[in-house]
Design a protein around this motif. Structure first.
Motif, PDB file in Angstrom:
ATOM      1  N   PRO A 228       0.863  -1.242   0.142  1.00 55.40           N
ATOM      2  CA  PRO A 228      -0.114   0.137  -0.061  1.00 55.40           C
ATOM      3  C   PRO A 228       0.829   1.289   0.027  1.00 55.40           C
ATOM      4  CG  PRO A 228      -0.183  -1.161   2.052  1.00 55.40           C
ATOM      5  CD  PRO A 228       0.570  -2.113   1.170  1.00 55.40           C
ATOM      6  N   LEU A 229       2.023   1.267   0.538  1.00 53.20           N
ATOM      7  CA  LEU A 229       2.908   2.415   0.437  1.00 53.20           C
ATOM      8  C   LEU A 229       3.521   2.685  -0.790  1.00 53.20           C
ATOM      9  CD1 LEU A 229       4.683   2.254   3.901  1.00 53.20           C
ATOM     10  CD2 LEU A 229       2.466   3.145   3.378  1.00 53.20           C
ATOM     11  N   LEU A 230       3.701   1.696  -1.625  1.00 56.06           N
ATOM     12  CA  LEU A 230       4.064   1.869  -3.078  1.00 56.06           C
ATOM     13  C   LEU A 230       2.889   2.592  -3.762  1.00 56.06           C
ATOM     14  CD1 LEU A 230       6.192  -1.123  -4.169  1.00 56.06           C
ATOM     15  CD2 LEU A 230       6.803   1.200  -4.143  1.00 56.06           C
ATOM     16  N   LEU A 231       1.744   1.936  -3.581  1.00 58.68           N
ATOM     17  CA  LEU A 231       0.530   2.654  -4.101  1.00 58.68           C
ATOM     18  C   LEU A 231       0.280   4.136  -3.742  1.00 58.68           C
ATOM     19  CD1 LEU A 231      -2.078  -0.162  -3.831  1.00 58.68           C
ATOM     20  CD2 LEU A 231      -1.283   0.470  -5.823  1.00 58.68           C
ATOM     21  N   ALA A 232       0.801   4.482  -2.682  1.00 61.62           N
ATOM     22  CA  ALA A 232       0.716   5.690  -2.203  1.00 61.62           C
ATOM     23  C   ALA A 232       1.709   6.632  -2.859  1.00 61.62           C
ATOM     24  CB  ALA A 232       1.205   5.909  -0.569  1.00 61.62           C
ATOM     25  N   ALA A 233       2.957   6.118  -3.259  1.00 58.29           N
ATOM     26  CA  ALA A 233       3.902   6.919  -3.860  1.00 58.29           C
ATOM     27  C   ALA A 233       3.519   6.926  -5.514  1.00 58.29           C
ATOM     28  CB  ALA A 233       5.296   5.804  -3.896  1.00 58.29           C
ATOM     29  N   VAL A 234       2.881   6.112  -5.800  1.00 58.39           N
ATOM     30  CA  VAL A 234       2.284   6.254  -7.472  1.00 58.39           C
ATOM     31  C   VAL A 234       1.310   7.369  -7.231  1.00 58.39           C
ATOM     32  CG1 VAL A 234       1.181   5.010  -9.036  1.00 58.39           C
ATOM     33  CG2 VAL A 234       2.828   3.616  -7.796  1.00 58.39           C
ATOM     34  N   ALA A 235       0.582   7.424  -6.276  1.00 53.73           N
ATOM     35  CA  ALA A 235      -0.620   8.392  -6.481  1.00 53.73           C
ATOM     36  C   ALA A 235       0.100   9.769  -6.403  1.00 53.73           C
ATOM     37  CB  ALA A 235      -1.638   8.086  -5.155  1.00 53.73           C
ATOM     38  N   TYR A 236       1.117   9.869  -5.535  1.00 52.97           N
ATOM     39  CA  TYR A 236       2.076  10.982  -5.638  1.00 52.97           C
ATOM     40  C   TYR A 236       2.317  11.513  -6.838  1.00 52.97           C
ATOM     41  CZ  TYR A 236       5.793  14.326  -3.940  1.00 52.97           C
ATOM     42  OH  TYR A 236       6.599  15.474  -3.694  1.00 52.97           O
ATOM     43  N   VAL A 237       3.006  10.520  -7.734  1.00 52.11           N
ATOM     44  CA  VAL A 237       3.797  10.926  -8.966  1.00 52.11           C
ATOM     45  C   VAL A 237       2.289  11.125  -9.877  1.00 52.11           C
ATOM     46  CG1 VAL A 237       5.001   9.767 -10.768  1.00 52.11           C
ATOM     47  CG2 VAL A 237       5.532   9.284  -8.549  1.00 52.11           C
ATOM     48  N   ARG A 238       1.285  10.371  -9.867  1.00 50.89           N
ATOM     49  CA  ARG A 238       0.163  10.643 -10.747  1.00 50.89           C
ATOM     50  C   ARG A 238      -0.153  12.025 -11.056  1.00 50.89           C
ATOM     51  NH1 ARG A 238      -5.802   7.609 -10.232  1.00 50.89           N
ATOM     52  NH2 ARG A 238      -6.355   8.062 -12.402  1.00 50.89           N
ATOM     53  N   THR A 239       0.178  12.864  -9.890  1.00 42.64           N
ATOM     54  CA  THR A 239      -0.512  14.132  -9.841  1.00 42.64           C
ATOM     55  C   THR A 239       0.164  14.848 -11.241  1.00 42.64           C
ATOM     56  OG1 THR A 239      -0.404  14.186  -7.547  1.00 42.64           O
ATOM     57  CG2 THR A 239      -0.435  16.250  -8.686  1.00 42.64           C
ATOM     58  N   GLU A 240       1.322  14.385 -11.886  1.00 50.02           N
ATOM     59  CA  GLU A 240       1.851  15.017 -12.854  1.00 50.02           C
ATOM     60  C   GLU A 240       0.924  15.061 -13.873  1.00 50.02           C
ATOM     61  OE1 GLU A 240       5.159  12.629 -13.756  1.00 50.02           O
ATOM     62  OE2 GLU A 240       6.248  13.318 -12.037  1.00 50.02           O
ATOM     63  N   THR A 241       0.097  13.609 -14.319  1.00 49.68           N
ATOM     64  CA  THR A 241      -0.671  13.488 -15.306  1.00 49.68           C
ATOM     65  C   THR A 241      -1.875  14.730 -15.053  1.00 49.68           C
ATOM     66  OG1 THR A 241      -0.241  11.097 -15.485  1.00 49.68           O
ATOM     67  CG2 THR A 241      -2.576  12.022 -16.401  1.00 49.68           C
ATOM     68  N   PHE A 242      -2.266  15.094 -13.938  1.00 43.85           N
ATOM     69  CA  PHE A 242      -3.289  16.088 -13.851  1.00 43.85           C
ATOM     70  C   PHE A 242      -3.001  17.396 -14.033  1.00 43.85           C
ATOM     71  CE2 PHE A 242      -4.615  12.382 -11.104  1.00 43.85           C
ATOM     72  CZ  PHE A 242      -5.682  11.851 -11.983  1.00 43.85           C
ATOM     73  N   PHE A 243      -1.625  17.509 -13.592  1.00 36.85           N
ATOM     74  CA  PHE A 243      -1.334  18.857 -13.882  1.00 36.85           C
ATOM     75  C   PHE A 243      -0.926  19.019 -15.268  1.00 36.85           C
ATOM     76  CE2 PHE A 243       1.463  19.292  -9.646  1.00 36.85           C
ATOM     77  CZ  PHE A 243       0.476  19.928  -9.044  1.00 36.85           C
ATOM     78  N   ALA A 244      -0.494  18.146 -16.045  1.00 35.97           N
ATOM     79  CA  ALA A 244      -0.367  18.170 -17.668  1.00 35.97           C
ATOM     80  C   ALA A 244      -1.794  18.614 -18.309  1.00 35.97           C
ATOM     81  CB  ALA A 244       0.120  16.855 -18.065  1.00 35.97           C
ATOM     82  N   THR A 245      -2.885  18.138 -17.675  1.00 36.13           N
ATOM     83  CA  THR A 245      -4.051  18.320 -18.246  1.00 36.13           C
ATOM     84  C   THR A 245      -4.934  19.401 -17.596  1.00 36.13           C
ATOM     85  OG1 THR A 245      -5.053  16.772 -16.784  1.00 36.13           O
ATOM     86  CG2 THR A 245      -4.333  15.907 -18.999  1.00 36.13           C
TER      87      THR A 245
END
Length: 426
Positions: A228-245
């Motif tokens: 679950p902590l890796l999934l949290a890290a992925v959610a942190y990184v995923r913000t890049e996608t939303f910043f781009a759009t």
């Protein structure tokens, strides 16, 4: 004597891990023949091209493009980086400042290596479920290699990553198909971190489609790892996608859901994951001009930052210093003069990852521009360059800040002009 800039073919050869000598041995030609190909004074014969394409791990069409661009030779002004051009073009500037150790010219050459490696990275992802046969190192050796890749990302050594990641990702894909369920989960966790390192290259250099794909693959790998902590890290990184759009509402919702799913806050790693998600959410709220929400998220992040030492947790830096950097980012997004003043009175410690330190100075430059302090903004951009040149040179906000500085100066200084040329802002 200054090193000559790499031609596109030479950059592809370095990205594939060959010296001129080793490539000559593989192709059964003289080293001087490789040199003539790379200088564009001679082209491979038709019967030599399939072997050269296989060695460089490119298609024949991509090889033709490399040879065509190499034949034109390196530009004497500006030349667009070769292969698979990103949405934000990264150019090589011939007017790079001279330095005693040649570091700046090495940086320019690294940009070519990074772009030349992108097709290899794409192909490694294409065959994640069908990796080539080959050796697999021990789990301990792979762990060390992942730690090295994560450190390269945090220290903004993107050229190193571009060279090694395609083969490392393929090797981890092999490892994920062997062993028992525990071994496969461990390989999936390592793959998640390798994909995150790859995203560090893709996003910084404008390959936004590749970045989005890497993040999706990270989520799948983290789910296989059952961490679950890796999934949290992925959610942190995923913000890049939303910043781009520009989809800030979805970014905020995704981060809040991820924070709610962090397991019991009884370890430094879980506290760090929780705090990192909230400090990221604070920046999202600031960008959306929601000051109250940003303050709430910063308050949530401060509690774990009081007890968690500064460090890297599942690939994400978190701790008191990282929080201070995000507080400045929020103040800049909100155009909050008092918040900017508070943040500007602090300096990040030297032991903080280079990427984090350069982020601070890039944001502080934006803040100083907001306050009309143009000389201070220029000095902050120089500090960012010194902290992490590869990261600073690839950062869109650096070019935006420099463009703003150039517009406000009828007679810009030579230092500002040199910095703008280096960052491709003019």
């Amino acid at each position: 004597m200054a090193a000559r800039p790499l031609t596109p073919l030479a950059a592809a050869r370095e990205a594939a891990g060959y010296t001129q000598e080793s490539l000559a041995l593989v192709l059964k030609v003289e080293r001087s023949t490789i040199g003539r190909w790379e200088r564009g004074v001679q082209s491979p014969q038709p019967w030599q091209r399939p072997g050269l394409a296989r060695a460089l791990q490119v298609s024949l069409e991509e090889l033709d493009d490399l040879l065509r661009r190499t034949g034109r030779g390196p530009s004497k002004t500006n030349s667009v980086a070769v292969l698979d051009p990103p949405q934000i073009a990264v150019e090589r500037v011939a007017s790079t400042p001279r330095t005693s150790d040649g570091r700046e010219r090495e940086l320019v050459a690294e940009v070519d290596v990074i772009h030349a490696a992108i097709p290899r990275l794409r192909r490694a992802l294409d065959r994640l479920d069908l990796p080539d046969d080959g050796p697999i190192r021990t789990s301990a050796d792979l762990y060390d290699e992942i730690a090295r890749a994560s450190d390269d990302r945090l220290q903004s050594r993107y050229g190193n990553l571009a060279r090694r990641l395609p083969d490392l990702i393929t090797e981890l894909a092999r490892a994920g198909q062997l062993g028992d369920s525990v071994d496969r989960r461990h390989a999936a966790a390592q793959l998640t971190l390798a994909l995150r390192a790859a995203d560090g290259v893709a996003f910084k250099f404008g390959y936004l489609d590749l970045s989005a794909r890497l993040i999706d693959l990270m989520r799948s790998a983290a789910q296989l790892a059952e961490d679950p902590l890796l999934l949290a890290a992925v959610a942190y990184v995923r913000t890049e996608t939303f910043f781009a759009t520009g989809d800030l509402d979805t970014a905020a919702r995704a981060l809040e859901i991820a924070a709610d799913h962090v397991p019991e806050l009884d370890t430094a790693s879980s506290l760090a994951a929780f705090g990192a998600l909230h400090m990221r959410a604070a920046v999202v709220a600031g960008r959306a001009n929601k000051a109250d929400r940003a303050a709430d998220h910063l308050r949530e992040a401060r509690s774990p930052a009081r007890v968690v030492p500064e460090g890297v947790y599942r690939g994400t830096a978190f701790g008191p210093a990282s929080l201070r950097i995000h507080e400045l980012a929020v103040a800049v997004e909100l155009r909050d003069p008092m918040g900017i003043e508070r943040a500007a009175a602090w300096r990040p410690p030297e032991n903080l990852p280079a990427e984090r330190r350069s982020h601070y100075f890039i944001d502080l430059a934006r803040a100083q521009l907001t306050l009309g302090r143009h000389e201070d903004a220029y000095l902050c951009l120089q500090a960012a360059r010194q902290a992490a040149p590869e990261h600073t040179r690839a950062h869109l906000q650096v070019r935006q800040s420099l463009s703003a500085l150039l517009r406000t100066h009828s007679s810009p200084s030579s230092g500002l002009l040199d910095l703008a040329a280096w960052a491709r802002a003019c």
